[in-house]
Enzyme design. Structure first.
Site, PDB file in Angstrom:
ATOM      1  N   GLU A  61      -2.883 -20.596   2.323  1.00 41.87           N
ATOM      2  CA  GLU A  61      -1.732 -19.794   1.881  1.00 41.87           C
ATOM      3  C   GLU A  61      -0.508 -19.972   2.786  1.00 41.87           C
ATOM      4  O   GLU A  61       0.529 -19.368   2.554  1.00 41.87           O
ATOM      5  CB  GLU A  61      -2.100 -18.319   1.768  1.00 41.87           C
ATOM      6  CG  GLU A  61      -2.415 -17.635   3.083  1.00 41.87           C
ATOM      7  CD  GLU A  61      -3.871 -17.759   3.530  1.00 41.87           C
ATOM      8  OE1 GLU A  61      -4.309 -16.881   4.289  1.00 41.87           O
ATOM      9  OE2 GLU A  61      -4.564 -18.712   3.143  1.00 41.87           O
TER      10      GLU A  61
ATOM     11  N   PRO B 263      -2.165 -14.543   8.123  1.00 42.01           N
ATOM     12  CA  PRO B 263      -2.073 -15.657   9.066  1.00 42.01           C
ATOM     13  C   PRO B 263      -0.841 -15.550   9.979  1.00 42.01           C
ATOM     14  O   PRO B 263      -0.929 -15.832  11.172  1.00 42.01           O
ATOM     15  CB  PRO B 263      -1.993 -16.889   8.171  1.00 42.01           C
ATOM     16  CG  PRO B 263      -2.659 -16.475   6.909  1.00 42.01           C
ATOM     17  CD  PRO B 263      -2.305 -15.030   6.745  1.00 42.01           C
TER      18      PRO B 263
ATOM     19  N   LEU C  61       1.755 -19.832   6.394  1.00 48.64           N
ATOM     20  CA  LEU C  61       2.007 -18.781   7.394  1.00 48.64           C
ATOM     21  C   LEU C  61       2.611 -17.563   6.706  1.00 48.64           C
ATOM     22  O   LEU C  61       3.797 -17.274   6.836  1.00 48.64           O
ATOM     23  CB  LEU C  61       2.939 -19.302   8.491  1.00 48.64           C
ATOM     24  CG  LEU C  61       2.251 -20.032   9.623  1.00 48.64           C
ATOM     25  CD1 LEU C  61       3.272 -20.650  10.571  1.00 48.64           C
ATOM     26  CD2 LEU C  61       1.319 -19.121  10.391  1.00 48.64           C
ATOM     27  N   HIS C  62       1.785 -16.874   5.951  1.00 49.22           N
ATOM     28  CA  HIS C  62       2.213 -15.683   5.223  1.00 49.22           C
ATOM     29  C   HIS C  62       1.261 -14.544   5.542  1.00 49.22           C
ATOM     30  O   HIS C  62       0.081 -14.766   5.773  1.00 49.22           O
ATOM     31  CB  HIS C  62       2.224 -15.942   3.716  1.00 49.22           C
ATOM     32  CG  HIS C  62       3.170 -17.035   3.335  1.00 49.22           C
ATOM     33  ND1 HIS C  62       4.534 -16.879   3.357  1.00 49.22           N
ATOM     34  CD2 HIS C  62       2.951 -18.316   2.976  1.00 49.22           C
ATOM     35  CE1 HIS C  62       5.116 -18.007   3.001  1.00 49.22           C
ATOM     36  NE2 HIS C  62       4.170 -18.907   2.764  1.00 49.22           N
ATOM     37  N   ALA C  63       1.771 -13.337   5.547  1.00 52.46           N
ATOM     38  CA  ALA C  63       1.009 -12.103   5.731  1.00 52.46           C
ATOM     39  C   ALA C  63       0.005 -12.177   6.890  1.00 52.46           C
ATOM     40  O   ALA C  63       0.402 -12.237   8.042  1.00 52.46           O
ATOM     41  CB  ALA C  63       0.349 -11.691   4.424  1.00 52.46           C
TER      42      ALA C  63
END
Length: 93
Positions: free
Chosen positions: A12, A18, A14-16
């Site tokens: 996914e 991570p 580098l979102h939320a």
């Protein structure tokens, strides 16, 4: 200036979650680190908004950099976290 180029290991990107793990790890190093997309402008790796603003996708190359004392060890730990897409902070961070 020490630098590491790695591909984002989280599907996914580098979102939320991570990004949160990465920012916590960057802050824990105690070393000022920047993160950028390849050929992009570097931002503060300890800033959640800045890291999210990169919009780094899974598999995309990013550049971690620092010119502080202890940068090599800090960048090695962060590069491992990002490239392997770890779900928890390594004990060494």
């Amino acid at each position: 200036m020490a630098e590491r180029r790695v591909n984002v290991g989280w599907a996914e990107g580098l979102h939320a979650r991570p990004a949160s793990l990465f920012v916590r790890a960057a802050t824990a190093t105690g070393v000022p680190v920047t993160i950028a997309k390849a050929r992009g402008n570097p931002v503060n790796a300890a800033s959640m908004l800045a890291v999210l603003g990169l919009g780094a996708q899974g598999g995309e190359e990013i550049v971690l950099a620092s010119d502080a004392e202890g940068a090599d060890a800090a960048l090695d730990r962060l590069a491992k976290l990002v490239s392997e897409g770890l779900e928890e902070l390594p004990e060494t961070v």
